[in-house]
Design an enzyme around this catalytic site. Structure first.
Site, PDB file in Angstrom:
ATOM      1  N   VAL A 185      44.373  37.599  42.205  1.00 35.27           N
ATOM      2  CA  VAL A 185      43.015  37.111  42.480  1.00 35.27           C
ATOM      3  C   VAL A 185      42.477  37.680  43.797  1.00 35.27           C
ATOM      4  O   VAL A 185      41.300  38.061  43.889  1.00 35.27           O
ATOM      5  CB  VAL A 185      42.982  35.556  42.501  1.00 35.27           C
ATOM      6  N   LYS A 218      44.290  25.566  42.824  1.00 33.44           N
ATOM      7  CA  LYS A 218      44.089  24.195  42.330  1.00 33.44           C
ATOM      8  C   LYS A 218      45.171  23.240  42.801  1.00 33.44           C
ATOM      9  O   LYS A 218      44.949  22.033  42.883  1.00 33.44           O
ATOM     10  CB  LYS A 218      43.979  24.160  40.808  1.00 33.44           C
ATOM     11  N   ASP A 255      49.762  22.714  35.515  1.00 32.42           N
ATOM     12  CA  ASP A 255      48.540  23.390  35.969  1.00 32.42           C
ATOM     13  C   ASP A 255      47.304  22.688  35.387  1.00 32.42           C
ATOM     14  O   ASP A 255      46.333  22.434  36.107  1.00 32.42           O
ATOM     15  CB  ASP A 255      48.596  24.862  35.528  1.00 32.42           C
ATOM     16  N   LYS A 290      44.082  20.597  37.190  1.00 31.58           N
ATOM     17  CA  LYS A 290      42.668  20.874  36.908  1.00 31.58           C
ATOM     18  C   LYS A 290      41.945  19.625  36.412  1.00 31.58           C
ATOM     19  O   LYS A 290      40.801  19.387  36.797  1.00 31.58           O
ATOM     20  CB  LYS A 290      42.565  22.010  35.896  1.00 31.58           C
ATOM     21  N   GLY A 309      42.833  35.444  34.854  1.00 32.45           N
ATOM     22  CA  GLY A 309      42.720  36.908  34.921  1.00 32.45           C
ATOM     23  C   GLY A 309      42.037  37.334  36.209  1.00 32.45           C
ATOM     24  O   GLY A 309      41.275  36.581  36.811  1.00 32.45           O
TER      25      GLY A 309
END
Ligand code: NDP
Ligand code: HSE
Length: 405
Positions: free
Chosen positions: A12, A100, A196, A200, A297
Site C-alpha cells: 500500500v 484497520k 480482519d 472492519k 490490492g
C-alpha cells in the site's frame, strides 16, 4: 510544496507513492500546491527505487521535522504503528492510515488525541480497500439514522470462496495466489479466521452507532471450516456462501459479528465475487445503498489513502470534524445469540425427520439432497431459539449457516 511522510513502503505504501506520482498534476490542482514525499520510513532500503533516497529508519527524523504536515501510516500491525501515529498526532501532524488493526483497537483514543492537537486522523482505506465507505458514512449519511451495515469486508476470503465455488480450487492454493497478489495480511490467519473482517465491522459499527467495540470480543467465525459441501448446498438453494460482517442494534444494544452466511441471489451481495467487497448500508431516510469495488490490492487501496491525503491537504486552513467514538462497554453490546435471521440447516435423515424439523423451525423451505440429507431454511429466529427448537426434535445438524436476506 506540501511535505508528507510515508510509514511503511510495502504494497500500500509503494502504491500510494505511485498514485501521488501518476496523478501529480490533478493532485496539485486539487490541493493548490504540489505534494512531496519527503521521507519514507521502512525497515528496508530501496536503492533501486526512484524515491530510494527518501528512506529513513528513525521515525524521529519525521516527527521532528516541522515541514512534514502529514504522515501516511501503512506499516500494518498494532505496534509500533499505534505509537508512531500517536506521536505524530501529538506533534500536531495529520495522520491518514490503511491500518484497520490500529483504528479498530485504538481509534477512539487516537481521534481524541487528534482533536486535542487540532490534527486530522482519517482512515478511508481501513475498510473496503479502495471503496469510498468511511467518508460517505461520515458525511453523506450524517442526516440518516443507520439501521444496519452488512457486507463482504475481506477481499482475500472472497477471492478464495469465489475460486472454490467456480473452479473447485483448493483452499491453500488460492490463499497462496491471494498472497502473491498482495491482498492478504502479513499473517493471513487474520483474513481466513475472520479477524480482519471483525476489525472492519467494528469500525463501521462505530461510525454507525458511536461506540467502538473490542474486535477480539465480537462473535467471529472465519472460512476455514467451509467445504465443498457448504458451497454445493448453497448452490442447490440458489445462494452463495460469503464471509459477512454485520452490525445492527438490538433493543438499543450494538450487535457486531462476522460469520460465513448463505446469501440468496436476490441480495446483490451474493454476486460480489473475487477480491471485490460489497457493503450494504440500510439508513432510515436513504433506504439501502450498496458500496461496491476492489476490497484490497495495491492501487485501489492507495487510491483511498490518497483520497484522505487530499482531504487533509485541501482543508488545511480549517479544522476537520472528526467522529467522537466512545469505547464500548459490555452493556453497550448485544449477544450474537439474539441476532434474528433465517438459518440454513443441513441435516441427515428421512422424510419423517424433515417433517419434524420443518415444524420445529416454522418453515416449508426444505430440499432433499443426495446422500440422505436435507437442507432447510428456518423462519427468522434467534440462534438461541432456532437451536433449542431443533434440539427438541433430537436431530443434530451437519452444519448451520445464517442467511443474509
Ligand atoms: P506490507 O507488508 O506489504 O507493507 C508494510 C511495510 O511496512 C513493509 O515494507 C514493512 O517492512 C514495513 N514495516 C513494518 N514494520 C515496520 C516498522 N516497525 N518500521 C518501519 N517499517 C515497517 O503490507 P501492506 O502494504 O499490504 O499493508 C499495510 C497496511 O495496510 C496494513 O495495515 C494492512 O492491513 C492495510 N491494508 C492492506 C491492503 C492490501 O490490499 N494489501 C488493503 C487495505 C488495507 P518489511 O517488509 O521489511 O517487514
Ligand atoms: N487483507 C485484506 C483483505 C486487505 O483481503 O481484505 C484489505 O483490507
Amino acid at each position: 510544496m506540501l511535505q508528507i511522510a510515508i510509514l511503511g513502503f510495502g504494497v500500500v505504501g509503494s502504491g500510494t507513492a505511485e498514485v501521488l506520482y501518476e496523478n501529480r498534476k490533478q493532485i496539485a490542482d486539487y490541493c493548490g500546491d504540489e505534494v512531496n514525499i519527503k521521507y519514507i520510513l521502512d525497515l528496508r532500503d530501496f536503492p533501486d527505487h526512484p524515491l530510494g533516497d527518501r528512506v529513513v529508519h528513525d521515525v524521529n527524523v519525521i516527527l521532528n521535522d516541522p515541514e512534514v504536515v502529514l504522515v501516511a501510516e501503512m506499516m500494518g500491525g498494532a505496534h509500533p504503528a499505534y505509537d508512531f501515529t500517536r506521536a505524530a498526532l501529538e506533534a500536531g501532524k495529520h495522520v491518514v492510515t490503511s491500518n484497520k488493526e490500529v483504528v479498530a483497537t485504538f481509534g477512539a483514543e487516537l481521534l481524541e488525541i487528534a482533536r486535542t492537537h487540532h490534527a486530522s486522523y482519517l482512515f478511508e482505506a481501513s475498510v473496503g480497500g479502495g471503496i469510498p465507505i468511511i467518508r460517505p458514512m461520515q458525511t453523506d449519511l450524517a442526516s440518516n439514522e443507520i439501521l444496519s451495515v452488512s457486507g463482504i469486508l475481506n477481499g482475500t476470503t472472497n477471492f478464495i470462496l469465489t475460486k472454490m465455488k467456480n473452479e473447485g480450487a483448493a483452499f491453500a492454493d488460492v490463499l497462496r495466489e491471494a498472497q502473491q497478489k498482495g491482498y492478504a495480511e502479513a499473517n493471513p490467519t487474520a483474513d481466513v479466521e475472520g479477524i480482519d473482517a471483525a476489525r472492519k465491522i467494528v469500525i463501521l459499527a462505530a461510525l454507525a452507532f458511536g461506540v467502538l467495540a473490542d474486535p477480539n470480543r465480537i462473535s467471529t467465525k472465519g472460512i476455514t471450516g467451509i467445504t465443498q459441501e457448504h458451497t454445493a448446498v448453497a448452490d442447490k438453494l440458489g445462494c452463495a456462501v460469503k464471509l459477512i460482517g454485520h452490525t445492527e442494534k438490538i433493543d438499543g444494544r450494538v450487535l457486531a459479528l462476522v460469520s460465513p452466511f448463505l446469501v440468496p441471489a436476490a441480495n446483490p451481495i451474493s454476486h460480489v465475487d473475487d477480491v471485490y467487497n460489497g457493503i450494504l448500508v440500510d439508513a432510515n431516510m436513504l433506504g439501502r445503498a450498496l458500496f461496491y469495488g476492489a476490497g484490497a490490492g495495491k492501487l485501489p487501496t492507495a487510491s483511498a489513502v490518497v483520497a484522505d491525503i487530499l482531504d487533509v491537504l485541501s482543508h488545511r486552513a480549517s479544522e476537520r470534524r472528526l467522529p467522537a467514538w466512545r469505547v464500548a462497554t459490555a452493556e453497550d453490546m448485544a449477544s450474537s445469540e439474539d441476532y434474528v435471521c433465517r438459518r440454513c440447516y443441513l441435516i441427515e435423515g428421512c422424510q419423517r425427520c424433515a417433517a419434524k424439523a420443518k415444524a420445529a423451525l416454522g418453515t416449508e423451505d426444505c430440499v432433499f439432497l443426495e446422500g440422505g440429507t436435507f437442507a432447510l431454511i428456518s423462519r427468522p429466529m434467534s440462534e438461541k431459539d432456532a437451536n433449542a427448537a431443533l434440539a427438541s426434535t433430537g436431530l443434530t445438524p451437519r452444519f448451520c449457516l445464517p442467511v443474509l436476506d
